[in-house]
Motif scaffolding. Sequence first.
Motif, PDB file in Angstrom:
ATOM      1  N   GLY A 122       0.882  -1.287   0.139  1.00 32.48           N
ATOM      2  CA  GLY A 122      -0.190   0.069   0.044  1.00 32.48           C
ATOM      3  C   GLY A 122       0.888   1.163  -0.041  1.00 32.48           C
ATOM      4  O   GLY A 122       0.278   2.303  -0.287  1.00 32.48           O
ATOM      5  N   TRP A 123       2.098   1.262   0.226  1.00 33.98           N
ATOM      6  CA  TRP A 123       2.842   2.379   0.369  1.00 33.98           C
ATOM      7  C   TRP A 123       3.482   2.738  -0.980  1.00 33.98           C
ATOM      8  O   TRP A 123       4.262   1.699  -1.603  1.00 33.98           O
ATOM      9  CB  TRP A 123       4.104   2.097   1.632  1.00 33.98           C
ATOM     10  N   GLU A 125       0.772   5.551  -0.426  1.00 35.41           N
ATOM     11  CA  GLU A 125      -0.439   5.967  -0.602  1.00 35.41           C
ATOM     12  C   GLU A 125      -0.686   6.985  -1.372  1.00 35.41           C
ATOM     13  O   GLU A 125      -1.582   6.735  -2.476  1.00 35.41           O
ATOM     14  CB  GLU A 125      -1.089   6.013   0.696  1.00 35.41           C
TER      15      GLU A 125
ATOM     16  N   PRO B  91      -6.719   2.337   1.333  1.00 34.28           N
ATOM     17  CA  PRO B  91      -5.814   2.152   2.672  1.00 34.28           C
ATOM     18  C   PRO B  91      -6.618   1.183   3.531  1.00 34.28           C
ATOM     19  O   PRO B  91      -6.078   0.240   4.304  1.00 34.28           O
ATOM     20  CB  PRO B  91      -5.902   3.722   3.199  1.00 34.28           C
ATOM     21  N   HIS B  94      -6.033  -2.419   2.388  1.00 34.80           N
ATOM     22  CA  HIS B  94      -4.517  -2.977   3.119  1.00 34.80           C
ATOM     23  C   HIS B  94      -4.602  -3.145   4.612  1.00 34.80           C
ATOM     24  O   HIS B  94      -3.939  -4.037   4.979  1.00 34.80           O
ATOM     25  CB  HIS B  94      -3.439  -1.719   2.571  1.00 34.80           C
TER      26      HIS B  94
END
Lengths: 277, 277
Positions: A122-123, A125, B91, B94
Motif C-alpha cells: 500500500g505504500w 499511498e 488504505p 490494506h
Amino acid sequence: MTTARSNDAPTAMIDRVASLLQVFDGGHRFTLAEVSRRAGLPRSSAHRILGRLVDLGWIERRGFEYALGIRMFELGSQVVRRDGVHQAALPHMHALHRSTGLTVHLSALQSGDVLHLERIGGWPEKGEGWRLGARQPAVHSAAGRALLAQLDDADWPALSYPPPATPGGVRTEADLRREIDRVRDRDGVAVDAEGCSAGVTAVAAAIGPSEDGLSAALSLCGPATAVPVDRAVAAVRRAATDIWYAAFGVTRLRGRPTRPVHAALPLADALTAVARG
Amino acid sequence: MTTARSNDAPTAMIDRVASLLQVFDGGHRFTLAEVSRRAGLPRSSAHRILGRLVDLGWIERRGFEYALGIRMFELGSQVVRRDGVHQAALPHMHALHRSTGLTVHLSALQSGDVLHLERIGGWPEKGEGWRLGARQPAVHSAAGRALLAQLDDADWPALSYPPPATPGGVRTEADLRREIDRVRDRDGVAVDAEGCSAGVTAVAAAIGPSEDGLSAALSLCGPATAVPVDRAVAAVRRAATDIWYAAFGVTRLRGRPTRPVHAALPLADALTAVARG
C-alpha cells in the motif's frame, strides 16, 4: 455492402475510435463538447461513436459526462493475467512484501517509461506514478535502469529526461550511462535514491533474459530513510532469479532445492514496522 | 470526405473492432485465421484492423499470434484508479488485509456477475474467479448477494444460476431469495460458505448507498476452515462503513473520531498465521 464500404476506410474509423478513447487517458470525465474538441472530431461523430462505445461498455455515461467504462478495465486486466512471467511472479511478490513490508512492483519498459503491471503493498499511498498501470520515466526509475542495463545501448527506446525529483537525479544521457554502468557492476541490480519521488528509495532487478520480448523488472520500494539497501539488493536479485526459474520451468543447477523467497530474507522487522507505519 | 463516408457506417466499423477485441476475452493468443473465424470477419478485414490495432498498442503480435496489448491494460487500469470509492477503499483494504491475513476484494455488479475491481492478498493463489478483473456469478458470491440485497428485487439484473461449487450452494431463485433474506437480517452482510469455490469462505458488505450508480462491495475471503465468521462479519461491516464515510466526505455522527480500521479489528493472530501459511 457494409463490408465493401467499411473496407475503404477502416483505419480512419479505427483512428477516430482510438483518438476518442485517448481523450480519457489519465482517467478523467468529459462532456460531449469536451470529448469532441479534444479528439478533434465533429460533435455529431463524437456523439455517434460515444453512443456505440457506451452500448459496448467501453465508455460509461453519468449524467452529461463520459468516462472509460468497466469493460476496458476487464479486458485490460486480462493482458497481465495471461502473462507467464506475471503468473510466476505473483507468489514471490507476495512473499517478498510479507517478509519486508516494502512495496513490490513488477514493471515493463514501454517506450521511454516503465509501466507497472503489478503492485503488492500500500505504500506510498499518494504518488500517482507508483500505482498499478501508471508510468514513470525509465531514466529515473530503478526498474527502468535495470531493464535498460540488460539491453544493448543500440536497442534502447527513445528516452526522455524530465527533471528528476531531487538534485542528485539523472538529467542527461551521461548521467544515465554512469548509472547504467553501476547497475552492470552490481550484476544487474539498480538502486534509485529518490530519483522518481523525494523520500522513496527503490531497488530493482530485471527478470532474467526472456525470449519473447516482454522483459519485466521486479522492484522493492520504501521510505528512503528505512530501506536497508544492501539487503534489499540481495533480496531482489534472489527473487528475480527465482521468478525466472519458475516462469521458464528450468530446473535450478544448484544441488539443493529452491528455498521459498520469504524464508531466505533477513530484512529487518524494524523496517517492516517503519514501512507499514 | 472521409468524414462523410465514415459517418455512413460508423457503428458497423466500431462493431467490427469490438467483435475483434472480444475474441481475446479470456486472455488468449490467436493466429489471424483464428481471429478472423471467431470474429466472423473476412480475413482481409481482420488483417487490416489488427494491423492498425497493433500500431496503437491495443493488440500485440508475437510471431504469427495476436493477443491483447499493453495499452489496453494501461487504459483499463485507469477506470478503477479514477473511482472515488476505490481510492477511499485502498488504505482500508490494506489495513484489513494486514490485520486479518485474509484476502480483501472490492467488487461491483456487472450484469449477473460480480467483477473484482481491486484485490489485496495472495490467497487463493489458484482460482481464476478470485483474480483482479475476473468475474464470479453474483448468486454464488458473498459480494454479489450483498449488492443484490441492497437493491429492490425489481432492479436486479438478469441472473444466471450456474451449478454451485458445493451441494449446499444456490441453485434456484428460491435459494437466492432465502440467502438474500439472511443478508438483510444480518444488516446487509453476506456470508458465503464455499458457494464460489470449495474450501473458500467469504464475507461481504456493500459500501453504503452510492448516489452515482457504481455500487461496490467489500469482502474478505479465506480458507473455509479458518475464517472466524462472526468476527469477519463485524470487521467487514465496520470497514465498509468507514470507506463510505471516507468516499463521500461525510463527518461521522458519533461523538468520537473515527478509529483506523486496523486498530479496531480483533481478528485472531492465529488466523493470520493460518491464512498467510
